[in-house]
Scaffold this motif. Structure first.
Motif, PDB file in Angstrom:
ATOM      1  N   VAL A 159       0.880  -1.163   0.000  1.00 26.06           N
ATOM      2  CA  VAL A 159       0.000   0.000   0.000  1.00 26.06           C
ATOM      3  C   VAL A 159       0.915   1.208   0.000  1.00 26.06           C
ATOM      4  N   SER A 160       0.865   2.027  -1.062  1.00 23.82           N
ATOM      5  CA  SER A 160       1.858   3.079  -1.204  1.00 23.82           C
ATOM      6  C   SER A 160       1.226   4.344  -1.767  1.00 23.82           C
ATOM      7  N   GLY A 161       2.010   5.419  -1.749  1.00 22.53           N
ATOM      8  CA  GLY A 161       1.542   6.685  -2.284  1.00 22.53           C
ATOM      9  C   GLY A 161       0.727   7.484  -1.287  1.00 22.53           C
ATOM     10  N   THR A 162       0.162   8.589  -1.767  1.00 25.42           N
ATOM     11  CA  THR A 162      -0.601   9.485  -0.892  1.00 25.42           C
ATOM     12  C   THR A 162      -2.051   9.049  -0.709  1.00 25.42           C
ATOM     13  N   LEU A 163      -2.583   8.255  -1.616  1.00 31.35           N
ATOM     14  CA  LEU A 163      -4.001   7.909  -1.528  1.00 31.35           C
ATOM     15  C   LEU A 163      -4.385   7.204  -0.221  1.00 31.35           C
ATOM     16  N   PRO A 164      -3.599   6.227   0.277  1.00 28.47           N
ATOM     17  CA  PRO A 164      -3.979   5.620   1.562  1.00 28.47           C
ATOM     18  C   PRO A 164      -4.047   6.643   2.698  1.00 28.47           C
ATOM     19  N   ILE A 165      -3.157   7.658   2.671  1.00 27.58           N
ATOM     20  CA  ILE A 165      -3.164   8.684   3.713  1.00 27.58           C
ATOM     21  C   ILE A 165      -4.403   9.554   3.571  1.00 27.58           C
ATOM     22  N   LEU A 166      -4.726   9.926   2.343  1.00 29.37           N
ATOM     23  CA  LEU A 166      -5.944  10.702   2.111  1.00 29.37           C
ATOM     24  C   LEU A 166      -7.178   9.913   2.554  1.00 29.37           C
ATOM     25  N   TYR A 167      -7.187   8.613   2.293  1.00 27.68           N
ATOM     26  CA  TYR A 167      -8.295   7.762   2.743  1.00 27.68           C
ATOM     27  C   TYR A 167      -8.464   7.845   4.261  1.00 27.68           C
ATOM     28  N   VAL A 168      -7.359   7.706   4.980  1.00 26.69           N
ATOM     29  CA  VAL A 168      -7.420   7.725   6.442  1.00 26.69           C
ATOM     30  C   VAL A 168      -7.969   9.058   6.931  1.00 26.69           C
ATOM     31  N   PHE A 169      -7.473  10.165   6.376  1.00 31.17           N
ATOM     32  CA  PHE A 169      -7.910  11.483   6.825  1.00 31.17           C
ATOM     33  C   PHE A 169      -9.379  11.725   6.505  1.00 31.17           C
ATOM     34  N   LEU A 170      -9.832  11.276   5.345  1.00 31.58           N
ATOM     35  CA  LEU A 170     -11.242  11.425   5.002  1.00 31.58           C
ATOM     36  C   LEU A 170     -12.126  10.638   5.967  1.00 31.58           C
ATOM     37  N   ALA A 171     -11.732   9.401   6.236  1.00 30.52           N
ATOM     38  CA  ALA A 171     -12.528   8.573   7.145  1.00 30.52           C
ATOM     39  C   ALA A 171     -12.538   9.148   8.554  1.00 30.52           C
ATOM     40  N   ARG A 172     -11.382   9.542   9.051  1.00 27.54           N
ATOM     41  CA  ARG A 172     -11.293  10.063  10.414  1.00 27.54           C
ATOM     42  C   ARG A 172     -11.910  11.448  10.550  1.00 27.54           C
ATOM     43  N   SER A 173     -12.149  12.131   9.411  1.00 24.05           N
ATOM     44  CA  SER A 173     -12.846  13.424   9.437  1.00 24.05           C
ATOM     45  C   SER A 173     -14.349  13.252   9.291  1.00 24.05           C
ATOM     46  N   GLY A 174     -14.814  12.007   9.293  1.00 27.30           N
ATOM     47  CA  GLY A 174     -16.249  11.756   9.219  1.00 27.30           C
ATOM     48  C   GLY A 174     -16.826  11.834   7.822  1.00 27.30           C
ATOM     49  N   LYS A 175     -15.992  11.678   6.790  1.00 27.37           N
ATOM     50  CA  LYS A 175     -16.477  11.758   5.416  1.00 27.37           C
ATOM     51  C   LYS A 175     -16.843  10.369   4.885  1.00 27.37           C
ATOM     52  N   THR A 176     -17.732  10.368   3.919  1.00 24.62           N
ATOM     53  CA  THR A 176     -18.116   9.145   3.217  1.00 24.62           C
ATOM     54  C   THR A 176     -17.646   9.258   1.780  1.00 24.62           C
ATOM     55  N   ILE A 177     -16.752   8.370   1.374  1.00 24.06           N
ATOM     56  CA  ILE A 177     -16.197   8.418   0.015  1.00 24.06           C
ATOM     57  C   ILE A 177     -17.179   7.775  -0.957  1.00 24.06           C
ATOM     58  N   HIS A 178     -17.481   8.492  -2.038  1.00 18.54           N
ATOM     59  CA  HIS A 178     -18.386   7.980  -3.058  1.00 18.54           C
ATOM     60  C   HIS A 178     -17.635   7.395  -4.253  1.00 18.54           C
ATOM     61  N   ASP A 179     -16.548   8.060  -4.661  1.00 20.22           N
ATOM     62  CA  ASP A 179     -15.854   7.592  -5.862  1.00 20.22           C
ATOM     63  C   ASP A 179     -14.405   8.060  -5.818  1.00 20.22           C
ATOM     64  N   VAL A 180     -13.516   7.249  -6.368  1.00 20.45           N
ATOM     65  CA  VAL A 180     -12.089   7.569  -6.446  1.00 20.45           C
ATOM     66  C   VAL A 180     -11.587   7.183  -7.829  1.00 20.45           C
ATOM     67  N   GLY A 181     -10.805   8.060  -8.429  1.00 16.59           N
ATOM     68  CA  GLY A 181     -10.224   7.743  -9.727  1.00 16.59           C
ATOM     69  C   GLY A 181      -8.906   8.447  -9.940  1.00 16.59           C
ATOM     70  N   LEU A 182      -7.996   7.763 -10.623  1.00 12.27           N
ATOM     71  CA  LEU A 182      -6.736   8.390 -11.012  1.00 12.27           C
ATOM     72  C   LEU A 182      -6.980   9.260 -12.244  1.00 12.27           C
TER      73      LEU A 182
END
Length: 407
Positions: free
Chosen positions: A173-196
């Motif tokens: 698991v590498s890059g910035t996306l896993p970190i962004l995922y953690v911050f979004l989840a811990r900020s109470g956000k619900t992710i709908h879609d992700v794309g490169l």
């Protein structure tokens, strides 16, 4: 024949585990469940990630993040949110965060009402995380990677660039996306879609499945919702913000239609004080309605005081030892009349040492009034009469040299 049974049993067991791994990899976990899993939060009840939460490594990870984020919220994030509610009267739909790394956490804390977040930094985006494809026994190392990558920002409010160059390229698991995922989840956000995605030279967005030229600006687009249910968009671009890098990419062309926005700059290594980042500095000054920064951001001398109003908070003690030549006398004078600050931020992360400058662009009518009421410029004095004969050079003494700082 009997001696063959142990070998047959081993082969059968290997085939069983291999088929189980293939079956697990065939299942798809949603981006939101993946984010919650990486953040140490329970995924949805029907998620294929639920069995992995029984792993002792994940349970330890969850306890660690529960404690770390609870302390961070009490110490900083909730206080930043309260400060923003009290001091940001007219937030814009877009916020720009240059030199951000994957720091959505503070972007959201300062600008929770934004609908579009644009983050730009050198760190690589990496692939879209897929925990279901981790090799057997890979969950623990993947979670350790996430913890290690977040160590400095959880403790000090900023990423350490040198460590990120190693951390964000290590592991499954590498890059910035896993970190962004953690911050979004811990900020109470619900992710709908992700794309490169990637940007061409005109700033147009292309999907990650399209072939990109080698010089393209690559990134990711994440759509998500907060507690209010309103859909928001986060863009992260891995891009060079130096003069040569940002001038030859489509990044600023992408940003221009989203401007004016509110900007955040913190722990930026004083790059905007030097001559190699004047393009992005001038762009921020021209396209920001307000700028929140610590002293590592835009130097005070670069602001046109007729166009900006300054609201200092906290205490300015100068740069840390790593940046000894970045002391600003004007900044120090401004902070002699600062308002209290009850949270720490930036390189001087202790509350008693931190500074925040809120700069707000003056409305055009106010700016015109400021120019009209400003003191008139002094007229060019008439030339002095020429002396009939200058003194001989030997009477002038040794030549004088004046030193100017180089940036």
């Amino acid at each position: 024949m009997l001696c063959c049974f142990p070998k047959i049993a081993l082969v059968a067991a290997g085939l069983f585990f291999a088929s189980a791994s293939i079956a697990r990899a065939a299942e798809i976990a949603s981006a939101n469940d993946t984010a919650r899993f990486l953040a140490g939060m329970q995924p949805s009840a029907d998620s294929p990630l639920v069995p992995l939460t029984q792993d002792p490594a994940w349970q330890r990870h969850a306890r660690f993040f529960d404690s770390a984020f609870a302390q961070l919220d009490q110490r900083q994030l909730s206080r930043i949110a309260a400060w923003s509610d009290a001091n940001l009267a007219a937030p814009r739909p877009t916020m720009f965060y240059m030199f951000s790394g994957p720091d959505f956490l503070y972007a959201d804390a300062f600008f929770s009402k934004a609908s579009t977040y644009v983050l730009g930094a050198l760190e690589p985006t990496g692939p879209v995380p897929d925990v279901m494809k981790l090799p057997r026994g890979g969950t623990g190392p993947a979670l350790s990677y996430v913890e290690r990558s977040l160590g400095s920002i959880l403790s000090f409010s900023f990423f350490i660039t040198k460590e990120m160059k190693v951390d964000l390229r290590a592991g499954d698991v590498s890059g910035t996306l896993p970190i962004l995922y953690v911050f979004l989840a811990r900020s109470g956000k619900t992710i709908h879609d992700v794309g490169l995605i990637w940007l061409d030279d005109t700033g147009a967005i292309h999907g990650g499945d399209e072939a990109a030229p080698a010089h393209a600006t690559r990134g990711a687009r994440i759509t998500f919702a907060g507690n209010d249910g309103a859909e928001r968009t986060l863009y992260y671009f891995s891009t060079d913000l130096s003069n040569s890098g940002v001038s030859s990419s489509g990044f600023l062309k992408f940003c221009e239609p989203l401007a004016p926005g509110n900007s955040l700059i913190k722990s930026a290594s004083y790059l905007l004080h030097g001559g190699n980042f004047t393009v992005i500095r001038d762009w921020l000054l021209a396209n920001s309605s307000s700028i929140i920064q610590d002293d590592s951001g835009i130097p005070l001398a670069s602001y046109d005081r007729r166009k900006w109003r300054f609201f200092p908070f906290g205490r300015y003690e100068g740069p840390i030892d790593k940046f000894p030549r970045r002391y600003q006398r004007r900044y120090a004078a401004l902070f002699e009349r600062s308002q209290p600050l009850d949270f720490g931020i930036g390189y001087r992360w202790r509350t008693s040492e931190s500074n925040v400058l809120l700069s707000v662009r003056v409305a055009p009518d106010d700016a015109a009034h400021s120019e009209a009421t400003a003191e008139p410029a002094q007229q060019t004095p008439p030339p002095r009469p020429r002396r009939p004969r200058p003194p001989p050079p030997e009477l002038l003494g040794p030549p004088r040299y004046f030193w100017f700082p180089r940036y």
